[in-house]
Motif scaffolding. Structure first.
Motif, PDB file in Angstrom:
ATOM      1  N   GLN A 176     -13.360 -10.210  -3.508  1.00 16.20           N
ATOM      2  CA  GLN A 176     -12.591  -9.003  -3.204  1.00 16.20           C
ATOM      3  C   GLN A 176     -11.101  -9.322  -3.058  1.00 16.20           C
ATOM      4  O   GLN A 176     -10.728 -10.394  -2.596  1.00 16.20           O
ATOM      5  CB  GLN A 176     -13.057  -8.391  -1.881  1.00 16.20           C
ATOM      6  CG  GLN A 176     -14.470  -7.904  -1.849  1.00 16.20           C
ATOM      7  CD  GLN A 176     -14.864  -7.485  -0.445  1.00 16.20           C
ATOM      8  OE1 GLN A 176     -14.939  -6.314  -0.137  1.00 16.20           O
ATOM      9  NE2 GLN A 176     -15.135  -8.456   0.404  1.00 16.20           N
ATOM     10  N   HIS A 177     -10.278  -8.359  -3.428  1.00 14.42           N
ATOM     11  CA  HIS A 177      -8.848  -8.439  -3.159  1.00 14.42           C
ATOM     12  C   HIS A 177      -8.508  -7.318  -2.173  1.00 14.42           C
ATOM     13  O   HIS A 177      -8.836  -6.149  -2.405  1.00 14.42           O
ATOM     14  CB  HIS A 177      -8.041  -8.268  -4.447  1.00 14.42           C
ATOM     15  CG  HIS A 177      -8.145  -9.436  -5.377  1.00 14.42           C
ATOM     16  ND1 HIS A 177      -7.058 -10.171  -5.792  1.00 14.42           N
ATOM     17  CD2 HIS A 177      -9.225 -10.019  -5.960  1.00 14.42           C
ATOM     18  CE1 HIS A 177      -7.449 -11.142  -6.601  1.00 14.42           C
ATOM     19  NE2 HIS A 177      -8.766 -11.062  -6.722  1.00 14.42           N
ATOM     20  N   PHE A 178      -7.860  -7.698  -1.067  1.00 16.19           N
ATOM     21  CA  PHE A 178      -7.507  -6.739  -0.023  1.00 16.19           C
ATOM     22  C   PHE A 178      -6.011  -6.419  -0.081  1.00 16.19           C
ATOM     23  O   PHE A 178      -5.192  -7.279  -0.404  1.00 16.19           O
ATOM     24  CB  PHE A 178      -7.857  -7.294   1.359  1.00 16.19           C
ATOM     25  CG  PHE A 178      -9.343  -7.453   1.585  1.00 16.19           C
ATOM     26  CD1 PHE A 178     -10.126  -6.369   1.947  1.00 16.19           C
ATOM     27  CD2 PHE A 178      -9.953  -8.687   1.423  1.00 16.19           C
ATOM     28  CE1 PHE A 178     -11.496  -6.504   2.149  1.00 16.19           C
ATOM     29  CE2 PHE A 178     -11.313  -8.841   1.622  1.00 16.19           C
ATOM     30  CZ  PHE A 178     -12.080  -7.750   1.989  1.00 16.19           C
ATOM     31  N   PHE A 179      -5.688  -5.168   0.286  1.00 17.87           N
ATOM     32  CA  PHE A 179      -4.295  -4.724   0.300  1.00 17.87           C
ATOM     33  C   PHE A 179      -4.045  -3.962   1.598  1.00 17.87           C
ATOM     34  O   PHE A 179      -4.849  -3.102   1.983  1.00 17.87           O
ATOM     35  CB  PHE A 179      -3.999  -3.795  -0.879  1.00 17.87           C
ATOM     36  CG  PHE A 179      -4.812  -4.086  -2.111  1.00 17.87           C
ATOM     37  CD1 PHE A 179      -4.556  -5.218  -2.874  1.00 17.87           C
ATOM     38  CD2 PHE A 179      -5.852  -3.248  -2.499  1.00 17.87           C
ATOM     39  CE1 PHE A 179      -5.317  -5.498  -3.992  1.00 17.87           C
ATOM     40  CE2 PHE A 179      -6.618  -3.510  -3.620  1.00 17.87           C
ATOM     41  CZ  PHE A 179      -6.350  -4.652  -4.367  1.00 17.87           C
ATOM     42  N   ASP A 180      -2.944  -4.275   2.260  1.00 14.15           N
ATOM     43  CA  ASP A 180      -2.532  -3.546   3.455  1.00 14.15           C
ATOM     44  C   ASP A 180      -1.423  -2.579   3.083  1.00 14.15           C
ATOM     45  O   ASP A 180      -0.303  -2.994   2.755  1.00 14.15           O
ATOM     46  CB  ASP A 180      -2.046  -4.512   4.545  1.00 14.15           C
ATOM     47  CG  ASP A 180      -3.192  -5.302   5.167  1.00 14.15           C
ATOM     48  OD1 ASP A 180      -4.351  -4.872   5.021  1.00 14.15           O
ATOM     49  OD2 ASP A 180      -2.927  -6.342   5.790  1.00 14.15           O
ATOM     50  N   HIS A 181      -1.740  -1.288   3.112  1.00 15.17           N
ATOM     51  CA  HIS A 181      -0.755  -0.252   2.826  1.00 15.17           C
ATOM     52  C   HIS A 181      -0.237   0.266   4.161  1.00 15.17           C
ATOM     53  O   HIS A 181      -0.971   0.914   4.914  1.00 15.17           O
ATOM     54  CB  HIS A 181      -1.386   0.881   2.021  1.00 15.17           C
ATOM     55  CG  HIS A 181      -2.065   0.439   0.760  1.00 15.17           C
ATOM     56  ND1 HIS A 181      -1.466  -0.408  -0.151  1.00 15.17           N
ATOM     57  CD2 HIS A 181      -3.307   0.715   0.269  1.00 15.17           C
ATOM     58  CE1 HIS A 181      -2.304  -0.610  -1.168  1.00 15.17           C
ATOM     59  NE2 HIS A 181      -3.421   0.053  -0.932  1.00 15.17           N
ATOM     60  N   ALA A 182       1.013  -0.026   4.482  1.00 11.31           N
ATOM     61  CA  ALA A 182       1.573   0.295   5.798  1.00 11.31           C
ATOM     62  C   ALA A 182       2.563   1.452   5.727  1.00 11.31           C
ATOM     63  O   ALA A 182       3.313   1.587   4.761  1.00 11.31           O
ATOM     64  CB  ALA A 182       2.260  -0.938   6.390  1.00 11.31           C
ATOM     65  N   ASP A 183       2.527   2.293   6.791  1.00 12.66           N
ATOM     66  CA  ASP A 183       3.469   3.410   6.945  1.00 12.66           C
ATOM     67  C   ASP A 183       3.593   4.195   5.645  1.00 12.66           C
ATOM     68  O   ASP A 183       4.661   4.255   5.028  1.00 12.66           O
ATOM     69  CB  ASP A 183       4.830   2.890   7.398  1.00 12.66           C
ATOM     70  CG  ASP A 183       4.770   2.216   8.762  1.00 12.66           C
ATOM     71  OD1 ASP A 183       4.069   2.752   9.639  1.00 12.66           O
ATOM     72  OD2 ASP A 183       5.388   1.162   8.940  1.00 12.66           O
ATOM     73  N   MET A 184       2.516   4.808   5.246  1.00  6.34           N
ATOM     74  CA  MET A 184       2.443   5.427   3.926  1.00  6.34           C
ATOM     75  C   MET A 184       1.818   6.815   4.008  1.00  6.34           C
ATOM     76  O   MET A 184       0.848   7.038   4.725  1.00  6.34           O
ATOM     77  CB  MET A 184       1.605   4.529   3.011  1.00  6.34           C
ATOM     78  CG  MET A 184       1.583   4.921   1.562  1.00  6.34           C
ATOM     79  SD  MET A 184       0.745   3.647   0.566  1.00  6.34           S
ATOM     80  CE  MET A 184       1.986   2.339   0.573  1.00  6.34           C
ATOM     81  N   GLN A 185       2.393   7.744   3.266  1.00  8.50           N
ATOM     82  CA  GLN A 185       1.777   9.049   3.073  1.00  8.50           C
ATOM     83  C   GLN A 185       0.722   8.919   1.968  1.00  8.50           C
ATOM     84  O   GLN A 185       0.933   8.211   0.983  1.00  8.50           O
ATOM     85  CB  GLN A 185       2.830  10.073   2.649  1.00  8.50           C
ATOM     86  CG  GLN A 185       3.884  10.374   3.705  1.00  8.50           C
ATOM     87  CD  GLN A 185       3.380  11.316   4.781  1.00  8.50           C
ATOM     88  OE1 GLN A 185       2.431  12.070   4.573  1.00  8.50           O
ATOM     89  NE2 GLN A 185       4.011  11.278   5.940  1.00  8.50           N
TER      90      GLN A 185
END
Length: 270
Positions: A176-185
């Motif tokens: 798996q590849h993980f992504f942290d999407h921060a402060d996002m609409q």
């Protein structure tokens, strides 16, 4: 005399609109139900390794404008939102998809929310699901859920293309590849299905995310919501198209895969 061309143009436009609506209706299945959850494929056989695409995107869109699933060979994560298809690649980038491809597994419905809720303040994943539970009173109901607004964090994931011979997804968690999407609409598209649908479907909550600019997304593993709007569409039926592939004909459903499904849904061994 000057009004005649205008009247003719209006009549022509109305005729064209009527023709398009008729064509859309004719393209839908005979047993079409706007409050139906449609499934292309079986969840338990898909997560066990039946990754080859077989169901056309064009046909999927006849069953809904809202949904989620997987691309061919589990190459990323699939999302259907407002009638448009998107794919989140294992690199984290999200791209629009033409409807010329196929999927090995997907869910879809026509989204018509009947209730809208607004929540101000921070909710982590556990609190968010508890909040949804307080809104969705029918424990044996099927719900389509759209969540929009601001997210302090969305932890999402996507798989790279699987290689043959295929392993079950629960044995591919290290890929798996993980992504942290921060402060996002953004928007979360998902469903809650009841326990009695376990196996053919993934019981409980299942969400995919897409950012407001449509550049980022993935399967939701964790989240911190801030100010959100929740739209709910209770569905009254479900239908399932069986995979038309050789592997499905030989698939053994006797094995209990509940723990595998939980591991895949949460992105880690249970």
């Amino acid at each position: 005399m000057k009004k005649t061309p205008l009247i003719f143009s209006l009549l022509l436009a109305l005729t064209c609109i009527s023709f398009r609506l008729s064509a859309q209706q004719n393209a839908r299945p005979a047993n079409f139900n706007e409050h139906n959850l449609f499934s292309a494929g079986v969840a338990s056989s898909f997560i066990a390794g039946l990754y080859d695409a077989w169901y056309p995107y064009k046909q999927l869109k006849q069953h809904g404008d809202f949904g989620l699933g997987a691309p061919d060979q589990v190459d990323g994560e699939l999302l259907l939102f407002k009638g448009n298809l998107y794919k989140t690649q294992y690199t984290g980038k999200t791209i629009p998809l033409a409807d010329t491809g196929k999927t090995p597994y997907a869910l879809a419905c026509f989204f018509h929310p009947v209730k809208v809720y607004k929540h101000s303040g921070t909710l982590n994943k556990t609190a968010f699901y508890n909040y949804l539970d307080s809104l969705l009173s029918n424990q044996n109901g099927i719900y389509a859920i759209h969540v929009s607004g601001k997210f302090k964090l969305v932890k999402a994931r996507a798989f790279p293309p699987a290689q043959k011979p295929y392993l079950p997804l629960a044995e591919m968690l290290d890929k798996q590849h993980f992504f942290d999407h921060a402060d996002m609409q953004g928007d979360m598209i998902g469903f809650r299905t009841p326990k009695f649908m376990e196996g053919p479907h993934i019981a409980g909550y299942h969400f995919h995310f897409i950012s407001a600019d449509k550049a980022f997304g993935g399967h939701v593993v964790d989240l911190i919501a801030e100010d959100i709007t929740v739209e709910v569409d209770p569905l009254t039926s479900y239908s399932l198209e069986l995979p038309q592939i050789a592997g499905f004909e030989r698939f053994d459903f006797r094995k209990d895969r509940k723990e595998e499904i939980k591991s895949v849904e949460n992105g880690k061994k249970q």
